[in-house]
Design an enzyme around this catalytic site. Sequence first.
Site, PDB file in Angstrom:
ATOM      1  N   ASP A  41       0.924  -1.284   0.376  1.00 56.98           N
ATOM      2  CA  ASP A  41       0.074   0.039  -0.154  1.00 56.98           C
ATOM      3  C   ASP A  41       0.719   1.647  -0.201  1.00 56.98           C
ATOM      4  O   ASP A  41       2.259   1.030   0.724  1.00 56.98           O
ATOM      5  CB  ASP A  41      -0.910  -0.286   1.272  1.00 56.98           C
TER       6      ASP A  41
ATOM      7  N   ASN B  18     -10.455  -2.930  -6.255  1.00 55.05           N
ATOM      8  CA  ASN B  18     -10.132  -1.698  -6.889  1.00 55.05           C
ATOM      9  C   ASN B  18     -10.190  -1.524  -8.819  1.00 55.05           C
ATOM     10  O   ASN B  18     -10.239  -0.395  -8.985  1.00 55.05           O
ATOM     11  CB  ASN B  18      -8.166  -2.353  -7.407  1.00 55.05           C
TER      12      ASN B  18
HETATM   13  C1  FPP Z   1      -1.554   0.090  -3.635  1.00 50.45           C
HETATM   14  O1  FPP Z   1      -1.321   1.637  -3.530  1.00 50.45           O
HETATM   15  C2  FPP Z   1      -1.465  -0.089  -4.266  1.00 50.45           C
HETATM   16  C3  FPP Z   1      -2.437  -0.779  -5.378  1.00 50.45           C
HETATM   17  C4  FPP Z   1      -3.329  -0.537  -5.822  1.00 50.45           C
HETATM   18  C5  FPP Z   1      -2.011  -1.613  -6.439  1.00 50.45           C
HETATM   19  C6  FPP Z   1      -0.529  -3.003  -6.181  1.00 50.45           C
HETATM   20  C7  FPP Z   1       0.251  -2.561  -7.292  1.00 50.45           C
HETATM   21  C8  FPP Z   1       1.336  -3.120  -7.741  1.00 50.45           C
HETATM   22  C9  FPP Z   1       2.857  -2.247  -6.349  1.00 50.45           C
HETATM   23  C10 FPP Z   1       2.382  -2.843  -8.939  1.00 50.45           C
HETATM   24  C11 FPP Z   1       2.135  -3.592  -9.907  1.00 50.45           C
HETATM   25  C12 FPP Z   1       2.038  -4.971  -9.512  1.00 50.45           C
HETATM   26  C13 FPP Z   1       2.256  -5.400 -10.410  1.00 50.45           C
HETATM   27  C14 FPP Z   1       2.568  -7.426  -9.613  1.00 50.45           C
HETATM   28  C15 FPP Z   1       3.236  -5.288 -11.736  1.00 50.45           C
HETATM   29  P1  FPP Z   1      -2.635   3.380  -3.570  1.00 50.45           P
HETATM   30  O2  FPP Z   1      -2.872   3.280  -5.001  1.00 50.45           O
HETATM   31  O3  FPP Z   1      -3.786   1.944  -2.507  1.00 50.45           O
HETATM   32  O4  FPP Z   1      -1.425   4.218  -2.291  1.00 50.45           O
HETATM   33  P2  FPP Z   1      -2.505   4.792  -2.166  1.00 50.45           P
HETATM   34  O5  FPP Z   1      -3.676   4.061  -0.481  1.00 50.45           O
HETATM   35  O6  FPP Z   1      -1.272   6.262  -1.379  1.00 50.45           O
HETATM   36  O7  FPP Z   1      -3.195   5.758  -3.207  1.00 50.45           O
END
Ligand code: FPP
Length: 235
Positions: A15, A63
Site C-alpha cells: 500500500d 480496485n
Molecule cells: C496500493 O497503493 C497499491 C495498489 C492498489 C496496487 C499494487 C500494485 C503494484 C505494487 C504495482 C503493480 C504490481 C505488479 C505485480 C506489476 P495505492 O494506490 O492504494 O496507494 P494510496 O493508498 O497511497 O493511494
Amino acid sequence: MTKDNELKHIAIIMDGNGRWATRRGLPRSLGHKKGAEVVKNITRAAAEQGIQYLTLYAFSTENWQRSPEEVSYLMTLLREYLKSDLTELRDNQVRIRFIGERYMLAEDIQQMMCDLEEETADFTKMTLCIALSYGSRQEIISAVKKIAQSVKSGDIPLEDIDINLFSDMLYTKGMPDPDLLIRTSGEKRISNYLLWQLAYSEFEFTDVLWPDFTPEHLHQIIENFKTRERRYGKV
Ligand code: FPP
C-alpha cells in the site's frame, strides 16, 4: 500447523503507491510504476532469505472501482511485468501462481498468467503468489458454492466438511497459511485479503510506503518476527 517462529509464508499488502507519488508532485501512475520495481526487488530478497511462499496483493476486486485511467495503467504495468518476468523467475527458480477472479481480467492477461504458471511449475526455491482481482469474501463464497454443489450431488457427505476440505476449495489450495502479514503505508486494515488464511498469522504494520520498501526493511521485519512467541490459542 507451522512450528513456532518458522517463517515459511509471508503475505504483503503493498500500500501507499499513490501517496508516494502525490507527495512528490507526481501522477499516481508513477507510484505504481515504482511499486512494480519494488515487487521485483522484494521477490528476489524473499527468495534469498529462504522464504518459501510470498503472496502479494497486486489488485483487489474493489480496485476495479478506481478511475478507468488508473485501472488501465495498472493493467499496462501488469502486462509489462508478466512479459518481462520469466527470465527473472527462472534465474531465481521461483514458481509463480495467481489467485483471484481471473475471468474479470482481459483475455491476453489471463493467457499470460496461464503460460507463466506452466513455465515455472517445476521451480522449487520459492512460490510467488500474486493476488489479482482478488477478494477474500468472494473466494469464500465460491468455496461454499463448490461444497454445496458437491453435497447436493452426493459427492461429499455433509459430515466430511472440515477445515482441510474447506481450505482445499480456496484459491490457495496446497499452500500453507501465511505466518506473517505485512502491510505498508501505515494503514491497519486487512481489506478483504486472505480472511480465512490469516487466522493465526502475525501482523506487522509499517509506515514505510510500498515504493520505499527495501530488502533491508523486509530483513528487519523477519528478524522481529523471530522474536515473537506464537501460541495458536494454547498457553
Ligand atoms: C496500493 O497503493 C497499491 C495498489 C492498489 C496496487 C499494487 C500494485 C503494484 C505494487 C504495482 C503493480 C504490481 C505488479 C505485480 C506489476 P495505492 O494506490 O492504494 O496507494 P494510496 O493508498 O497511497 O493511494
